[in-house]
Design an enzyme around this catalytic site. Structure first.
Site, PDB file in Angstrom:
ATOM      1  N   GLY A  55      74.960   4.084  12.122  1.00 37.65           N
ATOM      2  CA  GLY A  55      75.764   5.289  12.406  1.00 37.65           C
ATOM      3  C   GLY A  55      76.178   5.612  13.545  1.00 37.65           C
ATOM      4  N   GLN A  60      78.465  11.591  20.229  1.00 39.02           N
ATOM      5  CA  GLN A  60      78.048  10.369  21.102  1.00 39.02           C
ATOM      6  C   GLN A  60      78.813   9.819  21.844  1.00 39.02           C
ATOM      7  OE1 GLN A  60      75.433   8.993  17.337  1.00 39.02           O
ATOM      8  NE2 GLN A  60      74.339   8.260  19.128  1.00 39.02           N
ATOM      9  N   CYS A 102      68.068   5.694  18.156  1.00 40.67           N
ATOM     10  CA  CYS A 102      69.408   6.377  18.476  1.00 40.67           C
ATOM     11  C   CYS A 102      70.147   5.574  19.544  1.00 40.67           C
ATOM     12  CB  CYS A 102      69.138   7.930  19.085  1.00 40.67           C
ATOM     13  SG  CYS A 102      70.738   8.565  19.219  1.00 40.67           S
ATOM     14  N   LEU A 103      71.476   5.299  19.230  1.00 42.47           N
ATOM     15  CA  LEU A 103      72.140   4.665  20.304  1.00 42.47           C
ATOM     16  C   LEU A 103      72.333   5.287  21.555  1.00 42.47           C
ATOM     17  CD1 LEU A 103      74.923   3.173  17.912  1.00 42.47           C
ATOM     18  CD2 LEU A 103      72.902   2.293  18.907  1.00 42.47           C
ATOM     19  N   HIS A 144      70.296  12.235  10.364  1.00 40.12           N
ATOM     20  CA  HIS A 144      70.324  11.931  11.854  1.00 40.12           C
ATOM     21  C   HIS A 144      71.723  12.139  12.355  1.00 40.12           C
ATOM     22  CE1 HIS A 144      69.142   9.344  15.462  1.00 40.12           C
ATOM     23  NE2 HIS A 144      70.449   9.442  15.449  1.00 40.12           N
ATOM     24  N   GLU A 145      72.830  11.775  11.642  1.00 40.74           N
ATOM     25  CA  GLU A 145      74.049  11.857  12.295  1.00 40.74           C
ATOM     26  C   GLU A 145      74.319  13.331  12.206  1.00 40.74           C
ATOM     27  OE1 GLU A 145      73.885   7.885  12.969  1.00 40.74           O
ATOM     28  OE2 GLU A 145      74.985   9.769  14.014  1.00 40.74           O
ATOM     29  N   HIS A 148      73.302  15.106  14.856  1.00 42.20           N
ATOM     30  CA  HIS A 148      73.988  15.019  16.273  1.00 42.20           C
ATOM     31  C   HIS A 148      75.171  16.125  16.241  1.00 42.20           C
ATOM     32  CE1 HIS A 148      72.585  11.576  18.179  1.00 42.20           C
ATOM     33  NE2 HIS A 148      72.654  10.843  17.224  1.00 42.20           N
TER      34      HIS A 148
END
Ligand code: K2U
Ligand code: ZN
Length: 184
Positions: A55, A60, A102-103, A144-145, A148
């Site tokens: 994702g 991000q 998380c990236l 989660h996304e 963000h």
């Protein structure tokens, strides 16, 4: 006749926490089916696959837009979903706990508890209205996304103690990485 097959992986760097953009609220996308959004979604997918991740949210990659890309790669086959202006319209009362990463917080993982199922309405890249219901990994990824887009990171769901331990460890590892890169 020589043919040159050149695939340029148009990726964009993923911001690492702490970063003000990762804590900001993203703005709705105006025209869902315009070229800049299509281009940004393609770049986000390329960056996500390269990371690798399942994702990615536009903040991000430094874009404060309500746009996320997801691909759980079922049976290891690409199945990208692009969600424009996603809205959570229903959340289950029962909860589910899962380890999340998380990236934007590379190498950091923790158990996060969220509603076990969600229903999300969004626009796809053609501007069509869509609705998705999810549980399991897709449910965690969607929540989660969409977090963000509100400037919320998975560590914000943890105790202050756990959050501080993760953020201090991330800062230390990023310093170490910068020092190592300088030595090269
Ligand atoms: O940073 C991101 O938003 C990508 C996240 C998405 C995600 C987080 C938690 C749970 C599901 C998805 C991940 O870093 S992608 C890496 C990953 C891969 C498989 C399973 C969980 C996380
Ligand atoms: Zn994330």
């Amino acid at each position: 006749m020589r043919t040159m097959l050149s695939i340029t992986l148009d990726t964009i760097p993923i911001l690492i926490a702490p970063h003000p953009i990762l804590k900001a609220k993203a703005k709705p996308v105006g025209k869902a089916d315009d070229a800049t959004i299509r281009d940004l979604a393609a770049k986000m997918l390329a960056s996500m696959y390269l990371a690798p991740g399942i994702g990615l949210a536009a903040p991000q990659v430094g874009q404060l837009l309500r746009l996320i890309t997801i691909d759980l790669m079922p049976d290891n086959k690409p199945a990208p979903i692009t969600l424009i202006n996603p809205e959570v319209v229903a959340l289950a009362d029962d909860l589910a706990t899962r380890e999340e990463g998380c990236l934007s917080l590379p190498g950091q993982y923790a158990e996060v508890t969220r509603p076990a199922r969600c229903k999300v309405r969004y626009l796809d890249l053609t501007g069509a209205r869509k609705e998705i219901e999810a549980d399991g990994l897709l449910n965690a990824c969607l929540q989660h996304e969409i977090d963000h887009l509100e400037g919320v990171l998975f560590v914000d769901h943890l105790s202050a103690l756990k959050r501080n331990i993760i953020m201090r460890r991330l800062a230390k590892e990023q310093r170490q990485k910068r020092d190592d890169d300088k030595r090269r």
